[in-house]
Design an enzyme around this catalytic site. Structure first.
Site, PDB file in Angstrom:
ATOM      1  N   SER A  49       0.822  -1.214   0.000  1.00 57.07           N
ATOM      2  CA  SER A  49       0.000   0.000   0.000  1.00 57.07           C
ATOM      3  C   SER A  49       0.856   1.265   0.000  1.00 57.07           C
ATOM      4  CB  SER A  49      -0.869  -0.024   1.261  1.00 57.07           C
ATOM      5  OG  SER A  49      -1.392   1.246   1.527  1.00 57.07           O
ATOM      6  N   TYR A  65      -2.179  -0.242  10.268  1.00 53.88           N
ATOM      7  CA  TYR A  65      -2.361  -0.820   8.928  1.00 53.88           C
ATOM      8  C   TYR A  65      -1.069  -0.703   8.122  1.00 53.88           C
ATOM      9  CZ  TYR A  65      -3.828  -1.158   4.037  1.00 53.88           C
ATOM     10  OH  TYR A  65      -3.912  -1.507   2.706  1.00 53.88           O
TER      11      TYR A  65
HETATM   12  P1  NAD Z   1     -11.371  -5.954   0.151  1.00 60.33           P
HETATM   13  O1  NAD Z   1     -11.644  -5.844   1.623  1.00 60.33           O
HETATM   14  O2  NAD Z   1     -12.486  -5.706  -0.804  1.00 60.33           O
HETATM   15  O3  NAD Z   1     -10.697  -7.345  -0.192  1.00 60.33           O
HETATM   16  C1  NAD Z   1      -9.985  -8.114   0.747  1.00 60.33           C
HETATM   17  C2  NAD Z   1     -10.563  -9.510   0.751  1.00 60.33           C
HETATM   18  O4  NAD Z   1      -9.809 -10.294   1.664  1.00 60.33           O
HETATM   19  C3  NAD Z   1     -12.020  -9.558   1.208  1.00 60.33           C
HETATM   20  O5  NAD Z   1     -12.830 -10.251   0.272  1.00 60.33           O
HETATM   21  C4  NAD Z   1     -11.963 -10.282   2.548  1.00 60.33           C
HETATM   22  O6  NAD Z   1     -13.117 -11.076   2.795  1.00 60.33           O
HETATM   23  C5  NAD Z   1     -10.699 -11.096   2.402  1.00 60.33           C
HETATM   24  N1  NAD Z   1     -10.094 -11.376   3.704  1.00 60.33           N
HETATM   25  C6  NAD Z   1      -9.834 -10.502   4.692  1.00 60.33           C
HETATM   26  N2  NAD Z   1      -9.347 -11.141   5.761  1.00 60.33           N
HETATM   27  C7  NAD Z   1      -9.280 -12.456   5.429  1.00 60.33           C
HETATM   28  C8  NAD Z   1      -8.857 -13.619   6.123  1.00 60.33           C
HETATM   29  N3  NAD Z   1      -8.427 -13.561   7.384  1.00 60.33           N
HETATM   30  N4  NAD Z   1      -8.921 -14.804   5.482  1.00 60.33           N
HETATM   31  C9  NAD Z   1      -9.377 -14.880   4.198  1.00 60.33           C
HETATM   32  N5  NAD Z   1      -9.790 -13.807   3.497  1.00 60.33           N
HETATM   33  C10 NAD Z   1      -9.757 -12.606   4.122  1.00 60.33           C
HETATM   34  O7  NAD Z   1     -10.172  -4.916  -0.108  1.00 60.33           O
HETATM   35  P2  NAD Z   1      -9.512  -4.405  -1.477  1.00 60.33           P
HETATM   36  O8  NAD Z   1      -9.729  -2.950  -1.524  1.00 60.33           O
HETATM   37  O9  NAD Z   1      -9.911  -5.267  -2.616  1.00 60.33           O
HETATM   38  O10 NAD Z   1      -7.979  -4.643  -1.126  1.00 60.33           O
HETATM   39  C11 NAD Z   1      -7.254  -5.797  -1.538  1.00 60.33           C
HETATM   40  C12 NAD Z   1      -5.819  -5.684  -1.041  1.00 60.33           C
HETATM   41  O11 NAD Z   1      -5.205  -4.504  -1.567  1.00 60.33           O
HETATM   42  C13 NAD Z   1      -5.680  -5.596   0.473  1.00 60.33           C
HETATM   43  O12 NAD Z   1      -4.521  -6.310   0.843  1.00 60.33           O
HETATM   44  C14 NAD Z   1      -5.482  -4.115   0.714  1.00 60.33           C
HETATM   45  O13 NAD Z   1      -4.791  -3.869   1.922  1.00 60.33           O
HETATM   46  C15 NAD Z   1      -4.677  -3.730  -0.503  1.00 60.33           C
HETATM   47  N6  NAD Z   1      -4.798  -2.309  -0.853  1.00 60.33           N
HETATM   48  C16 NAD Z   1      -6.005  -1.798  -1.270  1.00 60.33           C
HETATM   49  C17 NAD Z   1      -6.089  -0.457  -1.596  1.00 60.33           C
HETATM   50  C18 NAD Z   1      -7.379   0.169  -2.057  1.00 60.33           C
HETATM   51  O14 NAD Z   1      -7.405   1.391  -2.282  1.00 60.33           O
HETATM   52  N7  NAD Z   1      -8.478  -0.575  -2.237  1.00 60.33           N
HETATM   53  C19 NAD Z   1      -4.944   0.363  -1.511  1.00 60.33           C
HETATM   54  C20 NAD Z   1      -3.746  -0.197  -1.065  1.00 60.33           C
HETATM   55  C21 NAD Z   1      -3.669  -1.535  -0.764  1.00 60.33           C
END
Ligand code: NAD
Length: 318
Positions: free
Chosen positions: A127, A152
């Site tokens: 991130s 985070y």
């Molecule tokens: P999201 O919450 O939609 O997706 C994460 C998924 O992981 C969810 O479907 C959730 O059910 C699953 N999950 C969480 N904990 C879990 C566990 N213990 N076991 C199994 N599954 C689990 O989030 P997103 O926005 O799609 O983000 C995806 C990744 O990208 C994450 O790692 C997030 O930190 C990273 N990220 C996202 C952004 C953003 O702007 N969306 C920016 C930087 C980094």
């Protein structure tokens, strides 16, 4: 190459579902490991998976459970895209333990199971928040990661370091991808663009934290997925870090104005104090990803917001 197989942890979530569609379209075999937790309405995750029409193999389980991870991993995947995590800065301040268990121990479990199963490539979702308060904008991958602002961000730094050590020790090719505020159809309901759009259509106030001068490098999800796809073919050093951002920044007040245009509604702005843990600005330097991955984000914020609002009005699950 149609025979390639990818396991996407967190594949039922926002970015994961887009990535799964893209890999499936290209003929990959796709598996999804996700616990469908209630960080936001799990019906959205069920809908994301339903839209894959049974094309992906679904493993329902928690990455904190080593048995579950081992079982999902043992299906001969050559690549793992590790997206499963607790996301979001503010909730990590409320419940840091959950973030550390999921994002640090969970990442360790996935890396360890991948190594044991002979996975060759591992892509880790990091991130922009790793850059903290000290880094100069635009952020370069070589910046020192100091003055970390939230639990985070700390968990994502720890995840990167675990990835680096696994690449070094076990010959697994690992790429950490630092995503910058991702948006587009299916965006998480806790993120600004989604929350503000809902408020605009429902005639509710928008909470603006601070003076509206914080800046974000908003990145359209298809552009992120293009970078992820390219990273799956990366042939450079065993461990590498790339920024995946849009490389343009928009202030919070500009974002609200743009959303007024995209929705055709007038915002009721409620001023709120700045939030502890929030980054003052994010801005990606993407030269490295351009040169080494052929990463080429091409969705402007105005185009992306129009697509998001269209999706919000026509295709959202809840
Ligand atoms: P999201 O919450 O939609 O997706 C994460 C998924 O992981 C969810 O479907 C959730 O059910 C699953 N999950 C969480 N904990 C879990 C566990 N213990 N076991 C199994 N599954 C689990 O989030 P997103 O926005 O799609 O983000 C995806 C990744 O990208 C994450 O790692 C997030 O930190 C990273 N990220 C996202 C952004 C953003 O702007 N969306 C920016 C930087 C980094």
């Amino acid at each position: 190459m149609s025979s390639r197989k990818i396991l996407i942890t967190g594949g039922a979530g926002f970015i994961g579902a887009h990535a799964a569609s893209r890999f499936l379209r290209e003929g990959w075999q796709v598996g999804i490991l996700d616990d469908f937790n209630d960080f936001y309405d799990p019906a959205i995750k069920e809908d994301n998976v339903a839209k894959l029409h049974g094309a992906a193999e679904i493993f329902r389980g928690d990455i904190r459970d080593t048995g579950v991870v081992k079982q999902a991993m043992n299906a001969g995947w050559d690549t793992v895209l590790h997206l499963a995590a607790r996301a979001g800065v503010r909730p990590s301040i409320v419940d840091p333990g959950l973030y550390i268990e999921t994002n640090v121990m969970g990442t360790f479990n996935v890396l360890e199971a991948a190594r044991r199963a002979g996975v060759r490539r591992f892509l880790f979702a990091s991130s922009s928040s790793v850059y903290g308060a000290e880094a100069q904008t635009p952020f370069r991958e070589s910046a020192a990661l100091v003055r970390t602002l939230s639990p985070y961000a700390a968990t994502k730094i720890a995840g990167e370091q675990l990835c680096s050590s696994y690449a070094h020790l076990h010959g697994m090719r690992v790429v950490s991808l630092r995503f910058f505020t991702v948006y587009g159809p299916g965006q998480r309901t806790d993120l600004a663009i989604h929350k503000f759009t809902r408020a605009l259509f429902e005639g509710l106030p928008i909470d603006q934290y601070g003076e509206g001068q914080t800046r974000r490098d908003y990145t359209y999800v298809d552009d992120i997925v293009q970078g992820v796809r390219a990273a799956a073919d990366y042939e450079g050093p065993a461990y590498e870090v790339f920024n995946l951002g849009g490389s343009h920044t928009v202030s919070l007040s500009e974002l609200i104005k743009k959303l007024e245009v995209a929705t055709g509604r007038e915002a009721i702005v409620r001023l709120c104090p700045e939030q502890p843990g929030d980054m003052p600005a994010t801005w990606a330097e993407i030269t490295k990803a351009r040169e080494l991955l052929g990463y080429a984000p091409d969705t402007t914020i105005d185009e992306g917001l129009a697509k998001f609002v269209h999706w919000y009005q026509t295709d959202r699950a809840v």
